[in-house]
Design an enzyme around this catalytic site. Structure first.
Site, PDB file in Angstrom:
ATOM      1  N   ASP A   1     -11.317   9.074  10.254  1.00 49.77           N
ATOM      2  CA  ASP A   1     -11.067   9.349   8.930  1.00 49.77           C
ATOM      3  C   ASP A   1     -11.373   7.945   8.731  1.00 49.77           C
ATOM      4  OD1 ASP A   1     -10.659   9.975   6.313  1.00 49.77           O
ATOM      5  OD2 ASP A   1      -8.105   8.843   6.282  1.00 49.77           O
TER       6      ASP A   1
ATOM      7  N   GLY B   1       0.612   6.024  -0.129  1.00 51.34           N
ATOM      8  CA  GLY B   1      -0.551   6.394   0.376  1.00 51.34           C
ATOM      9  C   GLY B   1       0.012   8.234   0.331  1.00 51.34           C
ATOM     10  N   SER B   2      -0.391   9.387   1.044  1.00 51.91           N
ATOM     11  CA  SER B   2       0.276  10.293   0.648  1.00 51.91           C
ATOM     12  C   SER B   2       1.436  10.694   1.324  1.00 51.91           C
ATOM     13  CB  SER B   2      -1.178  11.580   0.858  1.00 51.91           C
ATOM     14  OG  SER B   2      -1.554  11.489   2.361  1.00 51.91           O
TER      15      SER B   2
ATOM     16  N   GLY C   1       0.544  -1.740   0.280  1.00 56.69           N
ATOM     17  CA  GLY C   1       0.001  -0.031   0.277  1.00 56.69           C
ATOM     18  C   GLY C   1       1.006   1.077  -0.328  1.00 56.69           C
TER      19      GLY C   1
END
Length: 386
Positions: free
Chosen positions: A227, A78-79, A76
């Site tokens: 979130d 992400g940002s 994975g």
């Protein structure tokens, strides 16, 4: 408002499965060589005794030292971080290793939020992802992180960087990383698990109970996730049956110490943490329970959209605003008084009790919504009755 399928307007970059890169192998080798050469692998200027005497990780075949984890593949991205599947060399157990680069104050803030949330939990919960350890890497050296360690200059510098909003950890050419070692969830996230299988009402009911149990546990410990979405809910099948795990606490808030005079925009009064006086209450923002409602809604009705960046089909409820498709959570944040209806397919498995509960979770007035503990109790009732 119309609920529809479509492309999300703004979205964090999704992840995929990749082999560990050559650059990552070179970096790991450099770190381990430095760890082996330095005295006990200690951080510079450190007065504490948390330093690693052995290498922390490896991703190549002929690295020096005795690394604790071997990276297998990237799962994975992400940002602000990358997640790898890894194996603990001593036990052979699979773990997830998340690497967060602390090169900017906003990244440090996200990393520390996750670290503080997970380390503040005194007890484990089967539906909250478990943090095994957190390691700070800088200048080729590794140090185990502990919450509130005032003897660690590096930890205090990270906190200072987050609070001041400016870089205090050297220069960009001297990268600093936080490595989170967590339990590995081999069945992927909620999107992957639900959408790769035929609709199963029993699994849906189980996941609804597990999700609300996790939220109640976090709120009891004064943690608001903030979130919640299918991407941040992982699934483990080690026990033979799917177990849901709430993960990704980068936007979470530890709310201990709040009282009735420090209400946020959408407050809720819930019981305090373990050992607190029952008359002392902590205000936790129950506006965010609408996120759980939206996840449950999308899961039961299999409402999906195609992500514009990753091209993946994902679970999600969206509304149309003019020519744009906007996530329901984002629309509710902009207009909390917006009234939403719960659509059902012709062959929906959503019971009347679940539908009524979801509607209550989206009440215009936040004070009319169930809090986390009421939600857990009512969810058990409506899923058992269905």
């Amino acid at each position: 408002m119309d609920i529809c399928h479509g492309k999300k307007r703004r979205r964090k970059v999704g992840g995929g499965s990749r082999t560990v890169t050559a650059r990552m192998k070179r970096e790991a080798a450099r770190v381990l060589r430095s760890l082996a050469a330095k005295n006990n692998g200690r951080m510079e200027d450190e007065d504490d005794d948390d330093g690693f005497a052995i290498g922390f990780l490896r991703s190549g075949a002929s690295l020096v030292g005795s690394p604790r984890y071997s990276l297998l593949r990237e799962v994975g991205r992400g940002s602000y971080g990358v997640v790898y599947e890894a194996v603990a060399r001593k036990t052979g157990a699979r773990v997830a290793v998340k690497r967060l680069q602390c090169d900017a104050p906003e990244n440090v803030e996200l990393a520390l939020a996750e670290f503080w949330a997970l380390t503040s939990l005194e007890n484990r919960h089967q539906n909250v992802v478990q943090l095994e350890e957190c390691v700070l890497q800088r200048n080729g050296l590794a140090q185990k992180m502990s919450h509130g360690n005032k003897r660690s200059r590096q930890y205090l510098r990270l906190v200072e960087m987050s609070l001041k909003g400016e870089r205090v950890l050297g220069y960009p050419e001297e990268p600093c990383y936080l490595w989170f070692v967590m339990e590995f969830c081999e069945a992927g996230d909620l999107n992957q698990y639900i959408l790769s299988r035929r609709p199963d009402p029993q699994t849906n009911k189980s996941f609804m109970r597990q999700l609300t149990s996790a939220i109640a546990f976090l709120h009891k410990n004064n943690i608001v996730h903030r979130d919640l979405k299918p991407d941040n809910i992982l699934i483990s099948q080690k026990s033979g049956t799917p177990v849901l795990k709430v993960a990704d606490f980068g936007l979470s808030k530890v709310c201990a110490g709040l009282n009735t005079k420090s209400n946020e925009e959408h407050p809720v009064v819930v019981s305090g943490s373990k050992g607190s006086n029952q008359n002392n209450t902590v205000n936790i923002n129950k506006f965010w329970l609408s996120s759980a409602c939206i996840i449950i809604w999308a899961m039961i009705e299999r409402i999906t959209f195609i992500d514009a960046e990753s091209k993946r089909e994902l679970l999600g409820t969206y509304i149309r605003q003019g020519s744009e498709i906007v996530p329901v959570g984002e629309a509710l944040l902009e207009n909390p008084k917006m009234v939403l209806h719960i659509p059902q397919r012709a062959r929906s498995s959503m019971s009347e009790g679940v539908r009524n509960l979801l509607q209550d979770m989206l009440a215009v007035n936040p004070q009319d919504r169930p809090d986390a503990f009421q939600l857990e109790m009512r969810m058990d009732q409506v899923t058992c009755a269905a």
